[in-house]
Structure formats: C-alpha cells, structure tokens
Design an enzyme around this catalytic site. Structure first.
Site, PDB file in Angstrom:
ATOM      1  N   THR A  30     -15.474  -5.212  -7.232  1.00  0.00           N
ATOM      2  CA  THR A  30     -16.044  -6.462  -7.760  1.00  0.00           C
ATOM      3  C   THR A  30     -17.161  -6.817  -7.009  1.00  0.00           C
ATOM      4  OG1 THR A  30     -14.718  -7.664  -6.102  1.00  0.00           O
ATOM      5  CG2 THR A  30     -13.680  -7.457  -8.113  1.00  0.00           C
ATOM      6  N   THR A  48      -8.496   3.153 -17.335  1.00  0.00           N
ATOM      7  CA  THR A  48      -9.296   3.318 -18.369  1.00  0.00           C
ATOM      8  C   THR A  48      -8.693   4.665 -19.253  1.00  0.00           C
ATOM      9  OG1 THR A  48     -11.317   2.093 -17.558  1.00  0.00           O
ATOM     10  CG2 THR A  48     -11.619   3.660 -19.300  1.00  0.00           C
ATOM     11  N   SER A  52      -8.946  -4.393  -5.545  1.00  0.00           N
ATOM     12  CA  SER A  52     -10.087  -3.967  -4.885  1.00  0.00           C
ATOM     13  C   SER A  52      -9.373  -3.134  -3.546  1.00  0.00           C
ATOM     14  CB  SER A  52     -11.014  -4.900  -4.285  1.00  0.00           C
ATOM     15  OG  SER A  52     -11.512  -5.829  -5.435  1.00  0.00           O
ATOM     16  N   GLU A  73     -14.950  -1.038 -10.920  1.00  0.00           N
ATOM     17  CA  GLU A  73     -15.477  -0.354 -10.030  1.00  0.00           C
ATOM     18  C   GLU A  73     -15.921  -1.240  -8.935  1.00  0.00           C
ATOM     19  OE1 GLU A  73     -14.398   2.427 -11.626  1.00  0.00           O
ATOM     20  OE2 GLU A  73     -16.038   3.496 -10.919  1.00  0.00           O
ATOM     21  N   THR A  85      -6.373   2.049  -9.248  1.00  0.00           N
ATOM     22  CA  THR A  85      -5.913   0.460  -9.111  1.00  0.00           C
ATOM     23  C   THR A  85      -4.478   0.490  -9.286  1.00  0.00           C
ATOM     24  OG1 THR A  85      -8.229   0.051  -9.954  1.00  0.00           O
ATOM     25  CG2 THR A  85      -6.317  -1.759  -9.949  1.00  0.00           C
ATOM     26  N   GLU A  86      -3.902  -0.335  -8.765  1.00  0.00           N
ATOM     27  CA  GLU A  86      -2.201  -0.559  -8.860  1.00  0.00           C
ATOM     28  C   GLU A  86      -2.054  -2.079  -9.058  1.00  0.00           C
ATOM     29  OE1 GLU A  86       0.028   1.085  -5.754  1.00  0.00           O
ATOM     30  OE2 GLU A  86      -0.525   3.122  -6.298  1.00  0.00           O
ATOM     31  N   PRO A  87      -1.004  -2.201  -9.576  1.00  0.00           N
ATOM     32  CA  PRO A  87      -0.621  -3.963  -9.910  1.00  0.00           C
ATOM     33  C   PRO A  87      -0.536  -4.523  -8.589  1.00  0.00           C
ATOM     34  CG  PRO A  87       1.201  -2.254 -11.062  1.00  0.00           C
ATOM     35  CD  PRO A  87       0.116  -1.538  -9.976  1.00  0.00           C
ATOM     36  N   GLY A  88      -1.346  -5.776  -8.654  1.00  0.00           N
ATOM     37  CA  GLY A  88      -1.322  -6.234  -7.581  1.00  0.00           C
ATOM     38  C   GLY A  88      -2.148  -5.732  -6.257  1.00  0.00           C
TER      39      GLY A  88
END
Lengths: 333, 374
Positions: free
Chosen positions: B355, B148, B122, B353, B116-119
C-alpha cells in the site's frame, strides 16, 4: 443544532436502519426498488420541504437537510432521488402550473427523471435524442437547445453500461424517443433552483462522507496489521480524526446557519471536495477488502465522484461563488 | 544524461500501442469489466504477436505502460499470467524452470503468486499458512486471499511457513516458497466477485487442505522465502508503477481530448481547468522519470528499494489523482464513458504490491538508516 433537527436525524436514522441498511448493496445493483419509494412516500419525505398547500410537509431548511444528510449516509442514490424530486422536479412543475402531476409524484403515482444536456431539438414535435439521464423514466425533464426546460413523455432504451456511481438511479447515456414535449420553464429557472439548493447538495455530500468515515473508524478498530490495530498507527488515527473533525464542523454549519445563499455555496464547495477526500481515505484504510463491494465502502468512493459530476460543476459553481464574494463578474478567464 | 529511449524501444512501444488500440476495443473492455471475466484470448494474442517480451525488462515495463494506457483491466490481464515468474527464474531449480516456467513462457500455462492471507494484508511475515515436511513431501494447510489469477492459474509460487520463527520476534524467519499446482488434491479456489476495478483480471481466495507438495517443488532454500518475496516486490513494484503510469497517461489523454473538443466547439475552457490538466501532465511526467530511475537501477542489477518504493508509491497516487481529476474535468460526460473505468481501476494501484503506507514505511526506514539515496 436544535432539538427538532436532532430528533429528525434520529428518526431518519431509524428509518434507514429499517428500510435501507440491509438492501443498500442491492439498491446499487438493481436500481431503487419499489418498496423504498413506498417507504419514502409513507414517511412524507417526498415533498417534505414543500408548502402544505402543495401537499408537502412544510419542513424548514435545516430539517429538510437533516433528512437528506441522514439518508445519504446509507444510500447516496436514495438521498439524491429525494433531493431531485423535492428541490428540482416538484418546484419546476408547481411553478409551471402542473399541480396534478406534482401531486401524483408526492403520492407515488408517477416518477419523473432528469436528463442533463441542452441537446433536445424541436420542442413540441416527436423526436429522438441521446443524453445522460438520471433516473430514466417515461416522463423526463430535459433541457432544449433553445434555452427551454421541457417535460417530455416517451420511451428510452436501456444500455448495458453502468454509471460510475449513484447506480441506484440508473444513470447512463440513454436513447429517448419523445411522444410529447411541453415547455415548463427556462434554463434560468433550473439554474436558480440549482444554486438555491446548495445547502441540500452539501447535506448529501456530508451524509455520504459520514457513511464512509464511520465505516473506516469501525474497521480500523478491529483490523490488525503487524500485531496492532490500524487505529494505533499515527497516520491512520490522525487522518481519520482530522476528517471526522472537519465533518463535525461542517455538520454544525449545515444545521445551525440560516439559509443564506452565499453561505450555502461556500459549504457546498467545501463539502464537495471533502467528500472525495474522505471516501478515498476510508477506502484506503480498508486495504484490499475496501476494493470489494461487499464491504460497502467502495460505493461511497464511486458515489462521491459521481455526485461531484452531478451536483458540482467545477467551473460554473466556483465562478458563482467567486462572483458572490466579489459582487461583480469574475473568474471567467 | 539521456532521457530518450533507444530506437528499438521506441519501435517496441509503438508496436504495443498499435496492438492495444486494435485489440482492446471498447466493447471488449466493457464486456470483461461487466462480466468480471478474464480475457484468455488476448493473453494468447499478445504472446503470439511478440507483445510480451521477457528478453528485455525495459520492453516488459513499456509494454505494461502502453497496454494499461488503452485499458488497465485488459492490459494487466495480458501481462499478468507470468506473475511471480522472477522468483522461479532467480531461485528455482532447473527442474522447476523446465517443468513450470517454460510452459508459461510458451503460453501453455498460467501462474500466480500466493503471498497475501485473509487478515494479513501488508504484514507478509505474519502469515499462517504452514507446510510440514513428512518424508519427501510437504503437507500444506491454510489459505491465501486476493490472489491474482487465483481461479485460472495452473500453479502458484506460494509463500508458506515451514518452521517456527527463531527467535519468535523474527517472524520473517522460517518462511519458504513452494510451487503448488491447482490440480493437487486438497487445493480449492473461489473467485472474488464485485471488485471496484480491474475486473477483467481474475482474483480469488485459495484454500489448502492437507495438500501434498513434492519436496522438489521447494524453490531455493528452506527458510529463505521471505527474502525471495521481498526481492520480488522490488522488481514487481516497478511494473506496478508502469501499470499506474499507463492509467495516469490514459486519463490525461482523455481529459486532453475532452478539452480540445470543447475548444473546437467554441466552448471556452477556463484557466482553472487548464491548470488541472497541467498538473496531471506534470505529475505523470515526474512519475515516469522516477519509474525510469528505479528501472535503471533494477535492470542494471543494483536495485534501490528506496527509489523503487518512491516510484511505485508516487506513480500509484498519480494514477488515482489523474483519473479523479479527469473525472472532474469531464463532469457528467465522464460518468458513462471509459474514463469511469480508469477511475475505478486506478485505486487498486495504491493498495496492491504494498500500500502507499507500506511504501512510505520502506522509504522512511531506509532514509533513517542512512541508505536512503545514492
């Protein structure tokens, strides 16, 4: 909604922008600070609904609810503080003849908390007990196990555990040692107050919901995923529009109807359920960022459930509403 | 159709439950929740006591469920040091497995997964972190969000862009997986504080500033990263369903205990509340069966993304439903008990993981393609 209510909503919004908005997170982290109590007092919000003969501002039901609604949009903790003083503590004290203490609360000299259960034993003697408290203070209103409502003076021990919500009120299980207790009413008095303030409770549920929905609407305008803003996706746009529509209809009802007890119960029941739904979607549409307190939406999610626990007794309140509709004993099995 | 677990799995389930009840004491759970501190000692204890057992994925799944049933924050913390391991296991070279994975299995290292990246959220294929090949190394720049183990892991299995997508509309092309060590120069992380729940777990933002990655740290083939990660999500979503199921069951346990206590004290419990309890129990059981079905496909090497997304989506919504309903049943009492922690912990299940919305997209897409079900 009449012009007076609209003007009040605008004024209270301005008050919240100036006094609450920037410290809303801190209110949850460290309890409501003194400067908020001062500002509430100066604005005349404490005692707003009480008659002028008791030091109040003598506002009508819709105007008083406008104050609660608007403050709850920024801080449900502060809104509940105003409600618990104006709708529960001050009426109980005034009814029992404690005019001086009531005046001290309105002027900001004294603060009183509430504890929830009926476990206080030995009214009139020194004792210790453990109970969930809202705004724990040296002066508390509690319920005795003999059906009495008592004003107690004493000390309490802070616990490390935070409540799920309304953290600005320092809710938690506290150990109290009483120095002095005196009866100020019976359980029926507080029950009556609780039911008759359904409009006020609904106002807080709806104000909190508005806070969450507005945040979600703004966020989904700017947050993009798969190259489109979230608002362009039908499940998001339709759900938030539905929530906003439901909210506007309930607001119209809140500010337009007379203060009929049964209608108040109806609105409160709908508003309590609605607040849980609205805050849940508002957080969900913020994604991972909604899970962080800095974004200010998770607070509403926690507070909606905490307010349901504090203001909506799922079994009891539904039964009272059912009995007012059937006009007989009902819903007890 | 046999719905019973084997005696070996039942014994394992009991063993995990006993471990969790003994080790996840309420004072410990509260402390880590309040301080937002990762319980490293519990990770090592779980490993030492044979609670973490990767030789049998059914055991992994049941272990996660039982631990989260006692405390979600601690339960996830004890099982998450291996997060992302399947990517290395399935596609990593022997060198990478030996250098990194063996040490995680031995409890000497902690790993994480950087996707996952900022902005980004999904939209995995929209990631911007890029790695340019220069000689025998990659130069990595970019950042990752909500990672995590972000500030405690020794290395991260990281999804990066190594080539422009070709054609540009196929954004999932040109992505690769690299192993990035936290000691590499130019790597930094900062813990994200103030989470609503699962506060015992560590979550951080990672920043890569010209980090040099040796070419042997490429996992599998260049350009296949997106597929590896999607394959991993098909596995991990079953385990998130297990986390969710643990929370749902734990909330159900507490609501049941509360109502039994009420009846014991002569307080009449209305049918309205009993019906709510019934609905919690029914949904939990339905989520469990859906999870077992997804697991059955997956662990027999024929993963079914539709059933997996159904299991994850439904179990996560069941977790949030059960925690909320238990709060409703217990009223003021629940506000300051461990149940409130379950409520806070439950919400992330509908977000991480994939939404709930992403799961629904997967399900509907597969159904409309005609491969929705068996």
């Amino acid at each position: 909604m009449n012009d007076q209510v609209q003007m009040l909503l605008d004024n209270v919004k301005q008050f919240c922008e100036q006094n609450i908005k920037d410290i809303a997170l801190n209110i949850e982290r460290t309890r409501i600070p003194d400067k908020i109590f001062t500002a509430l007092r100066e604005q005349g919000f404490i005692g707003a609904n009480l008659p002028s003969s008791s030091g109040g501002a003598d506002l009508d039901r819709a105007s008083y609810d406008a104050i609660l609604f608007q403050i709850a949009e920024y801080s449900p903790s502060v809104a509940y503080y105003v409600y618990m003083n104006n709708s529960i503590i001050l009426p109980l004290l005034l009814k029992s003849g404690k005019k001086e203490l009531a005046a001290d609360i309105i002027s900001g000299k004294e603060r009183v908390g509430l504890s929830a259960g009926n476990i206080l034993e030995g009214v009139g003697i020194k004792t210790t007990f453990q109970e969930t408290a809202i705004f724990p203070s040296r002066l508390m209103i509690s319920a005795g196990n003999d059906g009495s409502i008592v004003l107690l003076k004493g000390t309490f021990e802070e616990s490390g555990r935070k409540s799920l919500g309304l953290r600005g009120l320092g809710i938690g299980i506290k150990s109290f040692s009483t120095e002095k207790t005196e009866e100020i009413g019976r359980k029926e008095d507080i029950e009556k107050i609780f039911v008759e303030s359904s409009w006020e409770q609904a106002a807080i549920f709806l104000g909190l919901s508005q806070g969450a929905i507005e945040k979600a609407v703004e966020y989904t305008k700017v947050r993009k995923t798969f190259n489109f803003p979230l608002k362009d996706y039908s499940p998001v746009a339709f759900r938030l529009s539905e929530l906003k529509s439901d909210l506007e209809m309930m607001k119209f009802y809140l500010f337009s109807e007379d203060g009929d007890r049964e209608k108040g119960m109806m609105l409160k029941t709908r508003a309590a359920d609605f607040s849980r739904k609205a805050t849940k979607y508002a957080l969900q549409y913020h994604g991972g960022y909604g899970y962080l307190e800095d974004f200010g939406v998770e607070k509403f999610y926690r507070d909606s459930v905490a307010l349901n626990a504090v203001m909506f007794r799922t079994d009891v309140d539904r039964r009272i509403l059912a009995e007012s509709i059937y006009k007989s004993k009902t819903g007890y099995i | 159709m046999d719905f019973d677990l084997s005696p070996e799995l039942e014994d394992y389930r009991k063993k995990v439950r006993e471990f969790a009840i003994k080790e996840f004491r309420e004072d410990i759970a509260q402390k880590h929740d309040l301080e937002e501190k990762y319980p490293d000692d519990l990770r090592l204890k779980a490993l030492k006591n044979g609670i973490i057992d990767f030789t049998n994925p059914w055991k992994t799944m049941l272990g996660i469920e039982e631990m989260c049933r006692v405390d979600p924050g601690l339960g996830i913390s004890a099982t998450v040091p291996y997060f992302g391991a399947e990517i290395l296991l399935l596609h990593g070279s022997d060198y990478l497995k030996e250098k990194y994975l063996s040490k995680v299995a031995a409890g000497q290292k902690i790993m994480g997964l950087g996707v996952t990246e900022p902005g980004g959220g999904s939209d995995v294929a929209g990631l911007k972190t890029n790695a340019k090949k220069e000689g025998n190394k990659y130069i990595l720049n970019g950042s990752k969000m909500f990672i995590t183990n972000g500030s405690i892991a020794d290395f991260f299995v990281t999804l990066v862009r190594t080539a422009d997508p070709n054609p540009p509309s196929k954004r999932h092309r040109g992505l690769s997986v690299l192993v990035v060590e936290s000691v590499f120069k130019g790597f930094s992380s900062s813990q994200l504080k103030g989470k609503l729940g699962v506060r015992a777990t560590n979550t951080a933002e990672l920043v890569f500033n010209n980090v040099e990655i040796p070419e042997e740290n490429l996992v599998g083939e260049e350009g296949k990263g997106f597929y590896y990660v999607m394959e991993f999500f098909n596995i991990s979503r079953v385990f998130v369903a297990a986390q969710s199921l643990g929370i749902a069951q734990g909330a159900l346990d507490m609501a049941t205990e509360f109502l039994m206590e009420q009846e014991k004290n002569g307080i009449s419990v209305s049918e309205e509340l009993k019906f709510k309890l019934s609905e919690m129990a029914t949904r939990t059981e339905a989520a469990r069966l859906l999870m077992y079905k997804a697991a059955s496909y997956l662990f027999n090497y024929k993963p079914n993304p539709t059933i997996t997304s159904m299991a994850k989506g439904y179990a996560s919504e069941t977790a949030a439903f059960c925690a909320e309903t238990a709060m409703e049943i217990t009223g003021m009492t629940g506000l300051s008990t461990k149940l409130e922690r379950f409520f806070r912990d439950s919400k992330i299940m509908e977000i991480w993981e994939g939404t709930s919305e992403v799961e629904k997209i997967v399900i509907s897409r597969m159904i409309l393609k005609g491969d929705g079900n068996e």
